[in-house]
Scaffold this motif. Structure first.
Motif, PDB file in Angstrom:
ATOM      1  N   PRO A  55      -2.154  10.593  13.071  1.00  0.00           N
ATOM      2  CA  PRO A  55      -2.642  10.072  11.792  1.00  0.00           C
ATOM      3  C   PRO A  55      -3.883   9.196  11.927  1.00  0.00           C
ATOM      4  CG  PRO A  55      -0.550   9.044  12.389  1.00  0.00           C
ATOM      5  CD  PRO A  55      -0.758  10.182  13.322  1.00  0.00           C
ATOM      6  N   VAL A  56      -3.979   8.405  13.006  1.00  0.00           N
ATOM      7  CA  VAL A  56      -5.143   7.546  13.186  1.00  0.00           C
ATOM      8  C   VAL A  56      -6.408   8.376  13.396  1.00  0.00           C
ATOM      9  CG1 VAL A  56      -6.241   5.885  14.760  1.00  0.00           C
ATOM     10  CG2 VAL A  56      -3.875   5.544  14.033  1.00  0.00           C
TER      11      VAL A  56
ATOM     12  N   THR B 183       0.821  -1.217   0.000  1.00  0.00           N
ATOM     13  CA  THR B 183       0.000   0.000   0.000  1.00  0.00           C
ATOM     14  C   THR B 183       0.856   1.269   0.000  1.00  0.00           C
ATOM     15  OG1 THR B 183      -0.176  -0.268   2.410  1.00  0.00           O
ATOM     16  CG2 THR B 183      -2.032  -1.044   1.065  1.00  0.00           C
ATOM     17  N   LEU B 184       2.027   1.199   0.619  1.00  0.00           N
ATOM     18  CA  LEU B 184       2.923   2.343   0.539  1.00  0.00           C
ATOM     19  C   LEU B 184       3.362   2.577  -0.902  1.00  0.00           C
ATOM     20  CD1 LEU B 184       5.507   2.400   3.502  1.00  0.00           C
ATOM     21  CD2 LEU B 184       3.557   3.904   3.118  1.00  0.00           C
ATOM     22  N   ARG B 185       3.663   1.510  -1.580  1.00  0.00           N
ATOM     23  CA  ARG B 185       4.138   1.613  -2.962  1.00  0.00           C
ATOM     24  C   ARG B 185       3.059   2.165  -3.894  1.00  0.00           C
ATOM     25  NH1 ARG B 185       8.503  -0.352  -5.571  1.00  0.00           N
ATOM     26  NH2 ARG B 185       8.343  -0.712  -7.830  1.00  0.00           N
ATOM     27  N   THR B 186       1.801   1.816  -3.610  1.00  0.00           N
ATOM     28  CA  THR B 186       0.700   2.280  -4.455  1.00  0.00           C
ATOM     29  C   THR B 186       0.137   3.627  -3.996  1.00  0.00           C
ATOM     30  OG1 THR B 186      -0.890   1.007  -3.117  1.00  0.00           O
ATOM     31  CG2 THR B 186       0.060  -0.087  -5.057  1.00  0.00           C
ATOM     32  N   GLY B 187       0.661   4.159  -2.900  1.00  0.00           N
ATOM     33  CA  GLY B 187       0.201   5.454  -2.415  1.00  0.00           C
ATOM     34  C   GLY B 187      -1.066   5.403  -1.593  1.00  0.00           C
ATOM     35  N   GLU B 188      -1.500   4.206  -1.199  1.00  0.00           N
ATOM     36  CA  GLU B 188      -2.691   4.067  -0.349  1.00  0.00           C
ATOM     37  C   GLU B 188      -2.248   4.140   1.110  1.00  0.00           C
ATOM     38  OE1 GLU B 188      -5.764   3.928  -1.324  1.00  0.00           O
ATOM     39  OE2 GLU B 188      -5.303   3.873  -3.469  1.00  0.00           O
ATOM     40  N   TYR B 189      -2.010   5.350   1.564  1.00  0.00           N
ATOM     41  CA  TYR B 189      -1.404   5.525   2.882  1.00  0.00           C
ATOM     42  C   TYR B 189      -2.330   5.135   4.029  1.00  0.00           C
ATOM     43  CZ  TYR B 189       2.151   8.017   0.244  1.00  0.00           C
ATOM     44  OH  TYR B 189       3.132   8.334  -0.659  1.00  0.00           O
ATOM     45  N   ASN B 190      -3.643   5.260   3.848  1.00  0.00           N
ATOM     46  CA  ASN B 190      -4.568   4.834   4.892  1.00  0.00           C
ATOM     47  C   ASN B 190      -4.507   3.317   5.087  1.00  0.00           C
ATOM     48  OD1 ASN B 190      -5.471   7.404   5.472  1.00  0.00           O
ATOM     49  ND2 ASN B 190      -7.223   7.284   4.082  1.00  0.00           N
ATOM     50  N   GLY B 191      -4.323   2.575   3.985  1.00  0.00           N
ATOM     51  CA  GLY B 191      -4.163   1.127   4.091  1.00  0.00           C
ATOM     52  C   GLY B 191      -2.875   0.761   4.812  1.00  0.00           C
TER      53      GLY B 191
END
Length: 527
Positions: free
Chosen positions: A87-88, A38-46
């Motif tokens: 962040p949470v 998810t970091l690599r795809t930019g889905e930071y919430n995941g």
């Protein structure tokens, strides 16, 4: 009934030696895979969700045997409060928390993930090395030891009263001098200097407290001493400095749990009534500190967000996450400043290079402790350097700052391997403290208690701040005083007795403070 069953299930898990190794490996691999994908795809919430799963598992590990792993559980909780809460909460309330560059977000979250896993691995490793969470007792053998310890306590109690008076005088002097000024004035050169005698007594007082508590006194005596210790944090708390008082309360809570596990000289320390009072106190403190977030900055105590005041408190404590991101975002600007030797060991290096004795013998500069250009350029303090870079010179010199983050210091010095190794050692310390204290060695107990008085706020502090006392003369003055008092007590005894045997353990000599025979030796002393 449901609560009782849940507690039994947790204890059952703690007793299974394969549960945490197997489940931990599975969860860390699965959550870690999701995290990096998810970091690599930019889905930071995941990625944040995967990070919280890892953190929650580590907290579960601490709660499964809370009496033995309380230190680890507190450290894990502090990581959430200071590094994950913002962040949470922002994610849950639909607010943006990814307002840094992609590189900064990825690195900051990776640092937290690796740090938390390494902390768990260190705790699990030392627990397995010690033969599980059960403590191996070191039996005492000296029948007259109780009299020696009782004499030491009497001497320490007298010194406590004297140094406490000086400490309170120093704190009240600061309060009366600064009560009409803003909170930031405490960190500028405009802050008045406390008279030397009061300052000296104030510095020595905590070590005398820890020395007294290291002798494992009874519950009532411990409560009186800890209450006096907490009281010394109230004046600066009224000025807006929360850290001192909070760290004292956390330490006293941890000491209670340690004594409850050790069961030396007394029965249970943690009763249902104390648990209830503790929960009520924590809830009230969160609400009060939430209001204080505004009042100390001369703001009206009304929420700037739609969050309840308790949630808003944790959100604001989580500003340390922003500090971590700022350090990564401004890394190039930090490197443009005069080169620091080490941020991780910065406190120790600066003290050795610029203490009073070094200045006298070698003509070293006095860089001070207040916000100044000199301390930015000549110290190894990431807190001052980062505050200067992020806030700008003018605002920084007014006394404002960002603080530091131990994970950031580890990363800037040694990269990801530094984060892993430092947290692994920190986890070993958290898990092994109780077992080491059970050995009943006074000097070791004193060092461990002093460490515990500072280490739990390391998430928003410098890496070596909890070890700084080891290179300061004030700590060793107290140690020397206790050893001399012990020797004097021995010399006053009958010449026919074995005097060398009853000395406090230094080197090869043994002291049975905390040994199994203490239960018999101290019965009379603690009635």
């Amino acid at each position: 009934m449901m609560k009782t069953n849940a507690n039994k299930e947790l204890r059952s898990m703690a007793g299974n030696p394969l549960f945490f190794p197997v489940t931990g490996l599975v969860i860390f691999l699965l959550a870690g895979s999701v995290f990096f994908i998810t970091l690599r795809t930019g889905e930071y919430n995941g990625a944040l969700a995967a990070l919280i799963i890892v953190w929650g598992y580590c907290l579960l590990y601490g709660l499964a045997d809370l009496s033995a792993r309380f230190n680890f559980a507190v450290m894990t909780a502090m990581i959430f409060v200071f590094l994950l809460s913002r962040p949470v909460i922002a994610c849950l309330y639909g607010q943006d928390w990814c307002y840094w560059s992609d590189s900064t977000i990825c690195r900051s979250m990776t640092i937290i993930l690796l740090g938390q896993i390494a902390l768990f691995c260190g705790a699990f490793y030392i627990e397995g090395l010690a033969g599980g969470s059960e403590i191996k007792h070191t039996a005492g053998t000296l029948r007259n030891e109780a009299e020696i310890v009782r004499g030491l306590r009497f001497a320490l109690a007298a010194v406590l009263l004297f140094t406490w008076t000086g400490c309170m005088a120093a704190q009240m002097y600061s309060y009366l001098s600064l009560r009409n000024y803003s909170y930031a004035t405490m960190y500028t050169g405009l802050a008045p200097s406390v008279p030397f005698v009061f300052s000296l007594l104030s510095t020595i007082f905590p070590y005398v407290v820890f020395a007294y508590l290291a002798t494992m006194p009874g519950k009532k005596a411990s409560l009186i001493v800890m209450s006096a210790y907490i009281l010394t944090g109230v004046p600066v708390f009224l000025l807006g400095n929360r850290t001192s008082l909070i760290s004292k309360i956390v330490f006293c809570t941890v000491y209670f749990f340690i004594r409850n596990k050790l069961r030396v000289n007394t029965g249970r320390w943690i009763t249902p009534a104390i648990k209830t009072a503790f929960i009520i106190m924590v809830a009230a403190s969160v609400l009060f500190l939430g209001v204080m977030n505004y009042s100390r900055a001369d703001k009206v105590a009304s929420l700037e967000t739609s969050m309840p005041i308790g949630v808003d408190f944790f959100y604001r404590q989580g500003t340390t996450f922003d500090t971590l991101c700022q350090g990564l975002e401004y890394q190039n600007r930090l490197e443009s400043l005069p080169q620091a030797v080490s941020y991780t060991f910065g406190d120790l290096i600066d003290y050795v290079k610029h203490n009073r004795l070094t200045r006298y013998l070698f003509g070293a500069d006095d860089i001070g402790t207040k916000n100044s250009i000199k301390i930015v350029e000549e110290s190894n303090s990431l807190a001052h350097r980062l505050s200067y870079v992020c806030l700008g010179e003018a605002y920084y010199l007014e006394g404002h700052g960002r603080g530091s983050v131990y994970l950031l210091e580890n990363y800037l010095d040694f990269g990801y391997p530094g984060v892993i190794w430092f947290n692994f050692l920190l986890g070993m310390l958290m898990s092994g403290t109780v077992a080491m204290m059970k050995r009943g060695r006074f000097l070791l107990n004193l060092i461990l208690l002093t460490v515990l008085s500072k280490v739990f706020l390391i998430a928003r502090s410098s890496s070596s701040s909890f070890l700084l006392f080891l290179v300061t003369p004030h700590f060793w003055i107290v140690v020397l005083g206790v050893l001399l008092a012990s020797r004097l007590s021995v010399r006053l005894r009958s010449p026919s007795e074995d005097k060398s045997a009853v000395m406090l353990r230094t080197g090869r000599r043994r002291n049975v403070i905390g040994g199994e025979t203490d239960r018999e030796l101290f019965v009379k002393d603690n009635r």
